[in-house]
Design an enzyme around this catalytic site. Structure first.
Site, mmCIF file in Angstrom:
data_model
loop_
_atom_site.group_PDB
_atom_site.id
_atom_site.type_symbol
_atom_site.label_atom_id
_atom_site.label_comp_id
_atom_site.label_asym_id
_atom_site.label_seq_id
_atom_site.Cartn_x
_atom_site.Cartn_y
_atom_site.Cartn_z
ATOM 1 C CB ALA A 108 -11.732 44.471 1.539
ATOM 2 C CE LYS A 109 -4.788 46.262 -1.977
ATOM 3 N NZ LYS A 109 -4.671 47.642 -1.818
#
Ligand code: NAD
Length: 419
Positions: A108-109
Site C-alpha cells: 500500500a502507499k
C-alpha cells in the site's frame, strides 16, 4: 512524478517492470489480471484550518495494491509532487518488496499533496488527523498499516495512532509502524533500512569475492538510509570516500570519518564544510572511481546521461527507483552488480513487520534480537534473488521482481477468485 531522462510516468515504469517479470515467469493472463493492478484506491479531500484562519483544501490518497499475502503495508508521503500515479507505483513496489523478503504483508502507499516545509506543527497535526479520519474506514492492524515515508516521521505516526484509537475507543498501536518507542515502536526501526542495505552489500561482496575492508564507497544522500549504511560500512573497515546531501558533497580519498560527519550533519543539517575533506561537485560523486555506490537520495539519480560514466562494481539501491529504466539498460550491459531497491532497502519494512508482531503480542524484543532476525531475513532474500539471477541469467532487478511477483501469483492461485 516523472522520471527525468525518459519523462516516463513512474506508474508506467511499474507496469512495464511487472510485464517483464510476468513474461519471464510465463504467468497466465488470469493471474496477471488478478495481481497487476491496485485492489483499492481512495482519493480524499482534507480541509484544514490554517494558522492565519484560512481554510485550505488538500488532496490525499491511500492506495492498497494487494492484500493477497496479508494486510496491505506502506508509508505515507507528504510532498508537493505527490500524485495518484506516484502513490499507485509506490504501492505496487511495496507488494513485490514484502514478497521478496517473504513477510506476510501486501502493498500500500499513501500521500497528501502539500508542502510540509512551509507548514507549522499545528497545521501538520490538523492535516494528519483529518487525513487519518478520511482513510480510517480502510486502515487497521489487520487491514492496512501505514508507516513513515518522505517528510513524515514518528510524530506523524503518533498522531495517526491517536486519531485511530480515539475513534475506536481503545489504544491500537498496531495500526501504524515507525512509531515512537514509548507508543509501541520497535528498537532498531529507525536504522533498519540502512542496516538492511549494509547486510545486502556484505552478501554482494561475498558473492563477487570482493573484500569489504578497504573498499572505496560513495554515498549519495546522508539522511536516515544513507547515513546508517555509511556508518556500518565505515565500522566494517570500508573507506567511505565521498558523501553528498542536498547542500553539497565532501571527499577524502583516505576515507571520511563517518561518526564525525554524522555529528556535523546533526548539528548543522549539512555535510558541507567538513574538515579533513575536499568539497566536490555532487554530480561527480555518481561517476567517481569507487567499488560501491550507494544512491540514498531521490528517484532517477542515475539516468541515460550519467550511467555510462558510473565506475562502481556494486550499486546498492538504498533509495527507491534511483536508476531510470534507460540507466538500467546501460548498466546491465557492463560489469555493474545492482542490488535492486525492492531487495536492498527492504530492511525498513521488515522491521516494521517486527514492530507490528511485537504490538500484536504486547511483547517487546531487545535490539540485538531485532538485528539478528533482520540479518537472517536479508541474507535469505539476497540468496533467493541471486539464485534466480544465476539460474535464469537475468539481471538482479528482474530476478527480484520475478521472486516477488511469483510469490504473489502463487498465493492468488491458491486463494482463487471470490465469489
Ligand atoms: P531522508 O530525508 O532522511 O534523507 C534524504 C537525504 O538525501 C538527505 O540527506 C538529503 O539532503 C539528501 N538529498 C536530497 N536531494 C539530494 C541530491 N540531489 N543529492 C544528494 N543528496 C540529496 O530520507 P531517507 O529516509 O533516508 O530516504 C532516502 C531514500 O531511501 C528515499 O528514496 C526513500 O524512499 C528510500 N527509503 C527509505 C526508507 C526508510 O526507512 N527511511 C525505506 C525504504 C526506502
Amino acid at each position: 512524478m516523472l522520471t527525468a531522462a525518459t519523462t516516463q510516468n513512474v506508474y508506467d515504469v511499474a507496469l512495464e517492470n511487472f510485464d517483464r517479470a510476468a513474461d519471464a515467469l510465463d504467468l497466465d493472463s488470469d493471474t496477471r489480471e488478478m495481481i497487476k493492478y491496485p485492489e483499492r484506491m481512495l482519493t480524499v479531500t482534507v480541509p484544514v484550518r490554517m494558522d492565519d484562519g484560512r481554510l485550505h483544501r488538500f488532496e490525499g490518497y491511500r492506495v492498497q495494491h494487494s492484500s493477497v499475502r496479508g494486510p496491505a503495508k506502506g508509508g505515507i508521503r507528504y510532498h508537493p509532487q505527490v500524485t495518484l500515479d506516484e502513490v499507485k507505483a509506490l504501492a505496487t513496489w511495496m507488494t513485490w518488496k514484502c514478497a521478496v523478503v517473504n513477510i506476510p504483508f501486501g502493498g500500500a502507499k499513501g500521500g497528501v499533496t502539500c508542502d510540509p516545509k512551509h507548514m507549522s506543527a499545528g497545521e501538520l497535526e490538523r492535516m494528519t488527523r483529518r487525513y487519518t479520519s478520511a482513510i480510517l474506514p480502510i486502515i487497521g492492524p489487520e487491514q492496512d498499516i501505514p508507516a513513515p515515508d518522505v517528510y513524515t516521521n514518528a510524530q506523524t505516526m503518533a498522531w495517526i495512532m491517536d486519531t485511530y484509537s480515539m475513534t475506536k475507543g481503545y489504544p491500537i498501536p498496531g495500526v501504524v509502524t515507525g512509531k515512537p518507542l514509548s507508543l509501541g515502536g520497535s528498537l532498531g526501526r529507525s536504522e533498519a533500512t540502512g542496516r538492511g542495505v549494509f547486510y545486502t552489500i556484505t552478501c554482494a561482496c561475498e558473492h563477487l569475492k570482493m573484500q569489504l575492508p578497504g573498499a572505496a564507497v560513495a554515498v549519495q544522500g546522508f539522511g536516515n538510509a544513507g547515513s546508517v549504511a555509511a556508518q556500518l560500512l565505515h565500522e566494517a573497515g570500508a573507506r567511505v570516500v565521498a558523501v553528498s546531501d542536498s547542500t553539497g558533497c565532501v571527499y577524502n580519498s583516505k576515507g571520511l570519518n563517518i561518526p564525525e560527519l554524522i555529528h556535523l550533519k546533526t548539528l548543522t543539517g549539512r555535510v558541507a564544510g567538513f574538515p579533513e575533506a575536499e568539497a566536490m561537485d555532487p554530480a561527480e560523486l555518481l561517476t567517481l572511481k569507487c567499488d560501491i555506490l550507494v544512491p540514498a537520495a531521490l528517484e532517477s539519480a542515475i539516468d541515460s546521461a550519467n550511467a555510462p560514466g558510473v565506475h562502481a562494481r556494486i550499486i546498492a539501491e538504498a533509495a527507491n527507483g534511483p536508476l531510470t529504466p534507460a540507466a538500467d539498460r546501460i548498466l546491465n550491459g557492463n560489469e555493474t552488480f545492482v542490488i535492486p531497491d525492492i531487495l536492498c532497502n527492504a530492511g525498513g519494512v521488515t522491521v516494521s513487520y517486527f514492530e507490528w508482531v511485537q504490538d500484536e503480542q504486547h511483547l517487546f524484543w531487545e535490539a540485538q534480537d531485532v538485528y539478528n532476525r533482520l540479518e537472517r531475513v536479508m541474507q535469505t532474500a539476497f540468496r533467493d534473488v541471486l539464485k534466480i539471477h544465476l539460474d535464469r541469467k537475468v539481471p538482479m532487478r528482474l530476478a527480484a521482481n520475478m521472486l516477488g511477483i511469483g510469490r504473489v501469483a502463487e498465493a492468488v492461485k491458491l486463494r482463487g477468485v471470490y465469489p
